[in-house]
Design a protein around this motif. Sequence first.
Motif, PDB file in Angstrom:
ATOM      1  N   THR A  12       0.835  -1.198   0.000  1.00  0.00           N
ATOM      2  CA  THR A  12       0.000   0.000   0.000  1.00  0.00           C
ATOM      3  C   THR A  12       0.868   1.245   0.000  1.00  0.00           C
ATOM      4  OG1 THR A  12      -1.538  -1.222   1.374  1.00  0.00           O
ATOM      5  CG2 THR A  12      -1.876   1.147   1.248  1.00  0.00           C
TER       6      THR A  12
ATOM      7  N   ALA B  71       0.258   5.138   0.452  1.00  0.00           N
ATOM      8  CA  ALA B  71      -0.785   6.115   0.789  1.00  0.00           C
ATOM      9  C   ALA B  71      -0.183   7.507   0.926  1.00  0.00           C
ATOM     10  CB  ALA B  71      -1.450   5.708   2.094  1.00  0.00           C
TER      11      ALA B  71
ATOM     12  N   SER C 256      -9.673   6.713  -3.310  1.00  0.00           N
ATOM     13  CA  SER C 256      -9.565   8.104  -2.878  1.00  0.00           C
ATOM     14  C   SER C 256     -10.965   8.678  -2.785  1.00  0.00           C
ATOM     15  CB  SER C 256      -8.743   8.903  -3.884  1.00  0.00           C
ATOM     16  OG  SER C 256      -8.720  10.263  -3.507  1.00  0.00           O
TER      17      SER C 256
ATOM     18  N   THR D 241      -4.761   6.384  -2.038  1.00  0.00           N
ATOM     19  CA  THR D 241      -4.065   5.166  -1.623  1.00  0.00           C
ATOM     20  C   THR D 241      -4.016   4.218  -2.805  1.00  0.00           C
ATOM     21  OG1 THR D 241      -5.000   5.473   0.572  1.00  0.00           O
ATOM     22  CG2 THR D 241      -4.008   3.332   0.105  1.00  0.00           C
TER      23      THR D 241
END
Length: 403
Positions: free
Chosen positions: A331, A333, A387, A394
């Motif tokens: 991930t 972000a 988003s 992210t």
Amino acid sequence: MDFLNGWSLAILLFVALVGLFIFYQRLKQDLRQQIAANFGLRREIAQKNQDITELRTRRKRLLAASTQALIIVEKDYRVSSANKVAKKLFGRLNKEGSFIQWTRQHELQELVSQVLQGNKMPSTYVNAKERILVARARSIKDKTTKEIVAVALAIHDVTEITRLSRARRDFVTNISHELRTPITSIGVLTETLLNGTLADAAKAHELVTKIALQTEALSQVAQEVLDLSLIESGRAPLRLANYSLREIVQSEVDKLHLQAKHKKLQLKIDISPDMKVLVDKGMVNRVITNLLHNAIKFTSRGTITITTQPFDSQTMPHAEDHEDETWVVVTVADTGIGINPADIDRLFERFYIVDRSRSSKEAGTGLGLAIAKHIVEAHGGRIWAESDGQNGSTFYFTLPVEE
Ligand code: ADP
């Protein structure tokens, strides 16, 4: 006398009988002929019916095979025929309703109306909701009266073609822009050097460093275009091995550290040192660079965090593609400008750039995410983004965990 009368009566009766017999024979013959004619007629009708059924089936098949929407609008604006594509475009057809009620397209209605009035109309471009259509209409005339009784309408959905050609145009504009800026800078810097600055060692060093930076930017653009064409054409086979994911990410973060620092952004990695992935390292490097690069580009303050989590088929998309092996979700972000949810699914298309006005200064070639998607999918993984359009974005992608 009685005897004569008896004879003549018998003769008369005989003649009448013969007459009746002949009449009966004629009648029988006539009847036979009529039955035969009737039979032939019936056969002909059956044949004609069969021809009509076959014609109908062929017409139906032709309508079904067409990639265009095909519609027949009657003089009273009722829709008497519409193929599947047409129904997909305008929804279910209510044969009682009118053409405009069904399509809700005034430009199409106008086109039909013009043709019904006997005007020959050229192909018409129509903006229908979010689609771009090209419509062509021709009149249908009654065979005997020669009056216009209906309109045949063929509609082609050119949204995708239009979008692609616009994307290509944008790409050429972008790429020229991307190339022109460093080339101009290099030109100016070289000229300054040649005009006497060469003698000043410190100044010359500074200019040459700038030239090196611009050259780097140039080679990045060239590399992106080349990478995409290689990956897309499948000419870049994966060289898989087990690597520490944290080390891969760390090396990329180190490369972009200065860029982030320049914008006062924090880059945080939260990945277990034990996490090993079976990947082509060079390729995954590109995915992480592209995502981090974007995160830095589209964030003006805050933090960019890179973490991992196990793939969860209950809550995450693409569960159907992650059945057999074990996958880790990486991930990335950020706390940047975010992405409009309407654009999210299209981000990974080639040349796709979100709302140029929001990111005109930062807009690149629109290739970075397309490259990332190709690489992740070549590993069997999937990439997606989330988003709310305001509070950062992210990006998620899955990688196969060490065997
Ligand atoms: P580009 O070279 O333009 O960055 P990309 O394919 O990497 O091309 O990204 C496509 C578009 O997606 C970008 O132009 C940008 O509008 C949007 N985008 C990508 N990442 C982010 C992000 N982290 N935050 C906001 N928008 C983003």
